[in-house]
Design an enzyme around this catalytic site. Structure first.
Site, PDB file in Angstrom:
ATOM      1  N   ILE A  92      -9.809   9.348  -2.783  1.00 36.79           N
ATOM      2  CA  ILE A  92     -10.078   8.978  -1.389  1.00 36.79           C
ATOM      3  C   ILE A  92      -9.549  10.085  -0.476  1.00 36.79           C
ATOM      4  CG2 ILE A  92      -9.790   7.160   0.366  1.00 36.79           C
ATOM      5  CD1 ILE A  92     -11.102   6.139  -2.281  1.00 36.79           C
TER       6      ILE A  92
ATOM      7  N   SER B 154      -4.222   2.328  -8.619  1.00 39.14           N
ATOM      8  CA  SER B 154      -5.024   3.552  -8.662  1.00 39.14           C
ATOM      9  C   SER B 154      -5.754   3.576  -9.998  1.00 39.14           C
ATOM     10  CB  SER B 154      -4.109   4.771  -8.571  1.00 39.14           C
ATOM     11  OG  SER B 154      -4.819   5.933  -8.950  1.00 39.14           O
TER      12      SER B 154
ATOM     13  N   SER C  98       3.817   4.033 -12.410  1.00 40.50           N
ATOM     14  CA  SER C  98       4.028   3.111 -11.274  1.00 40.50           C
ATOM     15  C   SER C  98       2.766   2.299 -10.995  1.00 40.50           C
ATOM     16  CB  SER C  98       4.453   3.890 -10.020  1.00 40.50           C
ATOM     17  OG  SER C  98       3.363   4.608  -9.448  1.00 40.50           O
ATOM     18  N   LYS C  99       1.603   2.940 -11.099  1.00 42.46           N
ATOM     19  CA  LYS C  99       0.346   2.255 -10.754  1.00 42.46           C
ATOM     20  C   LYS C  99      -0.087   1.310 -11.872  1.00 42.46           C
ATOM     21  CE  LYS C  99      -0.170   4.041  -6.676  1.00 42.46           C
ATOM     22  NZ  LYS C  99      -0.113   3.191  -5.481  1.00 42.46           N
TER      23      LYS C  99
ATOM     24  N   TYR D 135       3.555   8.690 -11.481  1.00 42.85           N
ATOM     25  CA  TYR D 135       2.591   7.977 -10.621  1.00 42.85           C
ATOM     26  C   TYR D 135       1.768   6.985 -11.452  1.00 42.85           C
ATOM     27  CZ  TYR D 135      -1.126   7.476  -7.082  1.00 42.85           C
ATOM     28  OH  TYR D 135      -2.035   6.984  -6.157  1.00 42.85           O
ATOM     29  N   ALA D 136       1.273   7.448 -12.612  1.00 41.40           N
ATOM     30  CA  ALA D 136       0.459   6.578 -13.479  1.00 41.40           C
ATOM     31  C   ALA D 136       1.280   5.380 -13.948  1.00 41.40           C
ATOM     32  CB  ALA D 136      -0.074   7.362 -14.674  1.00 41.40           C
TER      33      ALA D 136
ATOM     34  N   ASN E 113       0.817  -1.222   0.000  1.00 42.02           N
ATOM     35  CA  ASN E 113       0.000   0.000   0.000  1.00 42.02           C
ATOM     36  C   ASN E 113       0.850   1.271   0.000  1.00 42.02           C
ATOM     37  OD1 ASN E 113      -2.480   1.756   0.900  1.00 42.02           O
ATOM     38  ND2 ASN E 113      -0.921   2.034   2.497  1.00 42.02           N
TER      39      ASN E 113
HETATM   40  P1  NAP Z   1      -1.047   8.705   2.608  1.00 42.71           P
HETATM   41  O1  NAP Z   1      -2.017   8.993   3.682  1.00 42.71           O
HETATM   42  O2  NAP Z   1      -0.094   9.740   2.158  1.00 42.71           O
HETATM   43  O3  NAP Z   1      -0.259   7.373   2.993  1.00 42.71           O
HETATM   44  C1  NAP Z   1       0.860   6.922   2.282  1.00 42.71           C
HETATM   45  C2  NAP Z   1       1.548   5.887   3.120  1.00 42.71           C
HETATM   46  O4  NAP Z   1       2.703   5.399   2.410  1.00 42.71           O
HETATM   47  C3  NAP Z   1       2.038   6.438   4.449  1.00 42.71           C
HETATM   48  O5  NAP Z   1       1.854   5.481   5.453  1.00 42.71           O
HETATM   49  C4  NAP Z   1       3.534   6.657   4.189  1.00 42.71           C
HETATM   50  O6  NAP Z   1       4.222   6.516   5.404  1.00 42.71           O
HETATM   51  C5  NAP Z   1       3.840   5.490   3.262  1.00 42.71           C
HETATM   52  N1  NAP Z   1       5.041   5.705   2.482  1.00 42.71           N
HETATM   53  C6  NAP Z   1       5.259   6.657   1.541  1.00 42.71           C
HETATM   54  N2  NAP Z   1       6.496   6.537   1.057  1.00 42.71           N
HETATM   55  C7  NAP Z   1       7.070   5.485   1.701  1.00 42.71           C
HETATM   56  C8  NAP Z   1       8.342   4.856   1.639  1.00 42.71           C
HETATM   57  N3  NAP Z   1       9.289   5.283   0.786  1.00 42.71           N
HETATM   58  N4  NAP Z   1       8.596   3.804   2.450  1.00 42.71           N
HETATM   59  C9  NAP Z   1       7.643   3.375   3.312  1.00 42.71           C
HETATM   60  N5  NAP Z   1       6.425   3.911   3.409  1.00 42.71           N
HETATM   61  C10 NAP Z   1       6.150   4.958   2.610  1.00 42.71           C
HETATM   62  O7  NAP Z   1      -1.816   8.286   1.275  1.00 42.71           O
HETATM   63  P2  NAP Z   1      -3.015   7.266   0.993  1.00 42.71           P
HETATM   64  O8  NAP Z   1      -3.985   8.013   0.200  1.00 42.71           O
HETATM   65  O9  NAP Z   1      -3.441   6.541   2.217  1.00 42.71           O
HETATM   66  O10 NAP Z   1      -2.260   6.260  -0.002  1.00 42.71           O
HETATM   67  C11 NAP Z   1      -2.165   4.858   0.234  1.00 42.71           C
HETATM   68  C12 NAP Z   1      -2.047   4.166  -1.117  1.00 42.71           C
HETATM   69  O11 NAP Z   1      -3.273   4.357  -1.848  1.00 42.71           O
HETATM   70  C13 NAP Z   1      -0.936   4.719  -2.001  1.00 42.71           C
HETATM   71  O12 NAP Z   1      -0.305   3.670  -2.701  1.00 42.71           O
HETATM   72  C14 NAP Z   1      -1.699   5.616  -2.973  1.00 42.71           C
HETATM   73  O13 NAP Z   1      -0.995   5.768  -4.184  1.00 42.71           O
HETATM   74  C15 NAP Z   1      -2.961   4.821  -3.139  1.00 42.71           C
HETATM   75  N6  NAP Z   1      -4.082   5.595  -3.669  1.00 42.71           N
HETATM   76  C16 NAP Z   1      -4.580   6.652  -2.987  1.00 42.71           C
HETATM   77  C17 NAP Z   1      -5.653   7.381  -3.523  1.00 42.71           C
HETATM   78  C18 NAP Z   1      -6.268   8.555  -2.827  1.00 42.71           C
HETATM   79  O14 NAP Z   1      -7.117   9.223  -3.447  1.00 42.71           O
HETATM   80  N7  NAP Z   1      -5.909   8.856  -1.588  1.00 42.71           N
HETATM   81  C19 NAP Z   1      -6.171   7.006  -4.766  1.00 42.71           C
HETATM   82  C20 NAP Z   1      -5.641   5.929  -5.438  1.00 42.71           C
HETATM   83  C21 NAP Z   1      -4.588   5.209  -4.871  1.00 42.71           C
HETATM   84  P3  NAP Z   1       5.503   7.359   5.874  1.00 42.71           P
HETATM   85  O15 NAP Z   1       5.364   8.736   5.325  1.00 42.71           O
HETATM   86  O16 NAP Z   1       5.429   7.234   7.349  1.00 42.71           O
HETATM   87  O17 NAP Z   1       6.658   6.608   5.303  1.00 42.71           O
END
Ligand code: NAP
Length: 242
Positions: A183, A137, A153-154, A150-151, A85
């Protein structure tokens, strides 16, 4: 649904990962959360108790991934679920995207999933069971301006999911990609209002999703209720098409 299961969730310190960890622990699983912010992970441990532990790590570090998976298997005897995630963004137009922005996003979102899947799969193959969920995503399916890194990677995660599902299926291991739409998490909260409004206008359900709504789907896909689902992409987007 996940009673007694042993899981690793990367990016468990915030947003969707934190919500998945909460649902899993409530459902009776043991969760090892991985992220970089120790303070946030510590606070989650205080909230969730003895069935949540954490490792502070950058998911792009291949050797740390091996160490973390091996330590977990040594302590708990198995690994049933891996949720890749952890994710990050560095949005900008292609011509302004320097190498650093490209590498950071690919190394975290795509290489991070490879690192943990590779090591977890070794143990899951021996067990002849396991589930790997990759958080992709809808941007990986439809693309999005200013998000080429990002696109990519996803979209890469979707190809990765389908390929390893083919490799691992006969060993009883399922691999599924989840593609959230917009989200409400720290990742999206600071986006310009114009972008938020455009996303909202394109979402048939007329609202943004909550992390728990993605976590519910991950919980189902990780459980035996989803025992015949593999190699596919499940959109959790309120119908959003970019
Ligand atoms: P978020 O609140 O920013 O959470 C991202 C998480 O990833 C945090 O726990 C962060 O923890 C961790 N992270 C980032 N870089 C890291 C690294 N190099 N090593 C280890 N941990 C890392 O964002 P979120 O929206 O919950 O995103 C979770 C996933 O859902 C992501 O893959 C995102 O691309 C995907 N997603 C989100 C949305 C949306 O609309 N929010 C939509 C589609 C997909 P630390 O900063 O503590 O390391």
């Amino acid at each position: 649904m996940v009673e007694g299961k042993v899981a690793i969730i990367t990016g468990a310190s915030s947003g969707i990962g934190k919500a998945i960890a909460g649902k899993f622990v409530k459902g009776g699983a043991y969760v090892l959360g991985v992220a970089r912010s120790e303070e946030k992970l510590k606070a989650i441990k205080e909230e969730l108790g003895e069935n949540f532990d954490y490792e502070v790590a950058d998911v792009s570090d291949h050797d740390r991934a091996k160490e973390i998976v091996e330590r977990l298997v040594k302590e708990k005897g198995r690994i049933d679920i891996l949720v890749n995630n952890a994710g990050t963004t560095e949005d900008t137009l292609l011509v302004r995207m320097d190498e650093e922005k490209w590498d950071k996003v690919i190394d975290t979102n795509l290489k991070g999933a490879f690192n943990y899947s590779r090591h977890a799969a070794t143990h899951m193959m021996r067990q002849r069971s396991g589930v790997i969920i990759n958080i992709s995503s809808i941007v990986g399916i439809y693309g999005n301006a200013a998000q080429a890194n990002y696109a990519a990677s996803k979209a890469g995660l979707i190809g990765f999911t389908k390929s390893i599902a083919k490799e691992l299926g006969k060993r009883g291991i399922r691999v599924v990609a989840v593609a959230p739409g917009f989200i409400e998490t720290p990742m999206t909260e600071n986006l310009p209002e114009k972008i938020k409004k455009a996303a909202l206008d394109m979402t048939p359900l007329g609202r943004f999703g909550k992390p728990e709504e993605v976590a519910n789907v991950v919980l189902f896909l990780s459980s035996d209720l989803a025992s015949f689902i593999t190699s596919t992409v499940v959109e959790v987007s309120g119908g959003l098409l970019i």
